[in-house]
Design an enzyme around this catalytic site. Structure first.
Site, mmCIF file in Angstrom:
data_model
loop_
_atom_site.group_PDB
_atom_site.id
_atom_site.type_symbol
_atom_site.label_atom_id
_atom_site.label_comp_id
_atom_site.label_asym_id
_atom_site.label_seq_id
_atom_site.Cartn_x
_atom_site.Cartn_y
_atom_site.Cartn_z
ATOM 1 N N PHE A 1 -4.652 -4.505 10.886
ATOM 2 C CA PHE A 1 -4.519 -3.061 10.872
ATOM 3 C C PHE A 1 -5.029 -2.315 9.852
ATOM 4 O O PHE A 1 -5.419 -1.366 9.641
ATOM 5 C CB PHE A 1 -3.095 -2.900 11.411
ATOM 6 N N ASP A 2 -4.726 -2.963 8.521
ATOM 7 C CA ASP A 2 -4.843 -2.596 7.236
ATOM 8 C C ASP A 2 -6.455 -2.193 7.287
ATOM 9 O O ASP A 2 -6.839 -1.168 6.731
ATOM 10 C CB ASP A 2 -4.521 -3.225 6.034
ATOM 11 N N LEU A 3 -7.081 -2.905 7.609
ATOM 12 C CA LEU A 3 -8.518 -3.135 7.448
ATOM 13 C C LEU A 3 -9.041 -1.723 8.262
ATOM 14 O O LEU A 3 -9.897 -0.836 7.929
ATOM 15 C CB LEU A 3 -9.460 -4.167 8.019
ATOM 16 N N LYS B 1 0.807 -1.176 -0.119
ATOM 17 C CA LYS B 1 -0.080 -0.038 -0.074
ATOM 18 C C LYS B 1 0.766 1.104 -0.037
ATOM 19 O O LYS B 1 1.721 1.268 0.592
ATOM 20 C CB LYS B 1 -0.831 0.034 1.142
#
Lengths: 276, 113
Positions: free
Chosen positions: A202-204, A181
């Site tokens: 954590f990305d969510l 990302k």
């Protein structure tokens, strides 16, 4: 093949940057001694070949108990910093420390296993650089993405979780978990300052927050190759992901995401490269 | 001391990503040359974009088998990224690496692919 990319790597590896880097590459690493060196080599070669953009490499150790940190420090790459953690705080914690230490205008977060080839970076940067988007998310969900060697179990689990994320949370990004990302730095700092989830999901949470705050996020199909030797247990991770989904919802209802917070992750120090 | 120019060399050209997924087919392709007990083996790495640890391990294993038999493994014209990967892993000093500008013409070449 010409030798210019090699020469560019040699220069980057031995010559400290004299300007602020434009790109920061953050690689979280937990017990990656067996896999990380080829990844560092690939990233360093490609990013150094992009002569127009000064760049720095930040490896955020996550309390590795193997010799990951020692291997990295022994490389002596002057523009690479290794953030050493005394304890395992979770992938989200590691990336967050990397973001905090970064100095670039754009911050790429890339997994340590080179599942998404670093060459895909150029495509993501191209979409941010014109100012149309704030975040570019590498995605394996698009039909044109190339997803290779992924197990059937992992495919089923992934599809199910994507459906829950879409229907339960209204998140428009279909692949929230791809470890590739790119963020505008100011956006990354804002999102990570509100981050509560320190583990795999954590990305969510970041993408949930990005959507709530109206940041412009683009999903870009990328090549992705399943890297054997992953430290992830798909079953356990899927369960933890579902729990984290509930936590995000509760955090939102409690208004916790309105609070900006300092990073409290275990962080013993920085080694290698230029001073942070 | 062996003289590589006086013996046959089997050359295997690899392309793209050389990783754990590719090592089984790599081993299968190398096996005939390994079993013939005579030739050196050259791996043409000019079009390889990435090598992971598993593939590196397989190359080290092949190098050792050949070395123990008095034979040689050559890595020909590694791409820039492969050259850097060999450097950062410290393996560049283990292998006989022939860079592009100094690549000799193996004589004779038994093409494997």
């Amino acid at each position: 093949m010409n030798t210019s990319n090699y020469d560019a790597y040699q220069h980057w590896s031995k010559t400290p940057l004299t300007t602020t880097p434009r790109i920061s590459v953050v690689v979280p690493a937990y017990n990656e001694a067996l896999r990380i060196l080829p990844t560092i080599g690939a990233i360093a070669t490609h990013m150094s070949s992009r002569s127009s953009d000064p760049w720095e490499l930040i490896v955020a150790d996550d309390g590795s108990s193997d010799n990951t940190v020692e291997l990295l420090n022994n490389l002596g790459l002057v523009n690479m910093r290794v953030l050493v953690a005394t304890a395992n705080g979770g992938k989200g914690s590691a990336v967050r420390r990397g973001v905090e230490a970064s100095r670039g205008e754009y911050i790429l977060f890339a997994d340590a296993d080179q599942s998404t080839p670093i060459e895909q970076f150029d495509m993501l940067l191209g979409r941010l650089i014109d100012g149309e988007y704030d975040i570019a998310v590498g995605s394996r969900a698009d039909l044109s993405a190339s997803e290779t060697k992924k197990s059937v179990f992992r495919r089923v689990a992934t599809t199910g979780l994507r459906l829950i994320v879409k229907l339960g949370f209204g998140i428009k990004i279909r692949d929230t978990q791809c470890g590739f990302k790119l963020f505008r730095a100011d956006i990354a700092r804002d999102l990570f300052s509100r981050q509560r989830i320190r583990g795999f999901s954590f990305d969510l949470e970041l993408l949930y927050l990005a959507q709530k705050k109206g940041y412009r996020t683009l999903e870009i199909p990328v090549e992705w190759i399943d890297a054997p030797g992953s430290t992830l247990d798909v079953g356990k991770v899927s369960l933890a992901f579902l729990v984290d989904l509930c936590k995000i919802r509760i955090n939102h209802l409690r208004g916790l995401y309105a609070n900006v917070q300092n990073i409290g992750a275990p962080h013993a120090g920085v080694s290698g490269g230029q001073p942070s | 001391m062996t003289n590589a120019t006086n013996r046959t060399t089997s050359t295997l050209k690899l392309t793209g990503r050389f990783d754990a997924h590719e090592t089984p087919s790599f081993v299968a392709k190398v096996e005939p040359s390994l079993a013939n007990g005579k030739s050196d083996i050259s791996l043409d790495l000019g079009e390889v974009v990435f090598i992971d640890s598993i593939a590196l391990s397989e190359m080290v294993s092949l190098h050792k088998k050949l070395y123990d038999a008095g034979r040689t493994l050559y890595l020909l014209s590694p791409s820039d990224s492969v050259r850097v990967i060999l450097e950062v892993t410290g393996l560049i000093t283990l292998f006989n690496v022939v860079l592009a500008e100094t690549t000799p013409q193996p004589n004779p070449v038994e093409s494997m692919r």
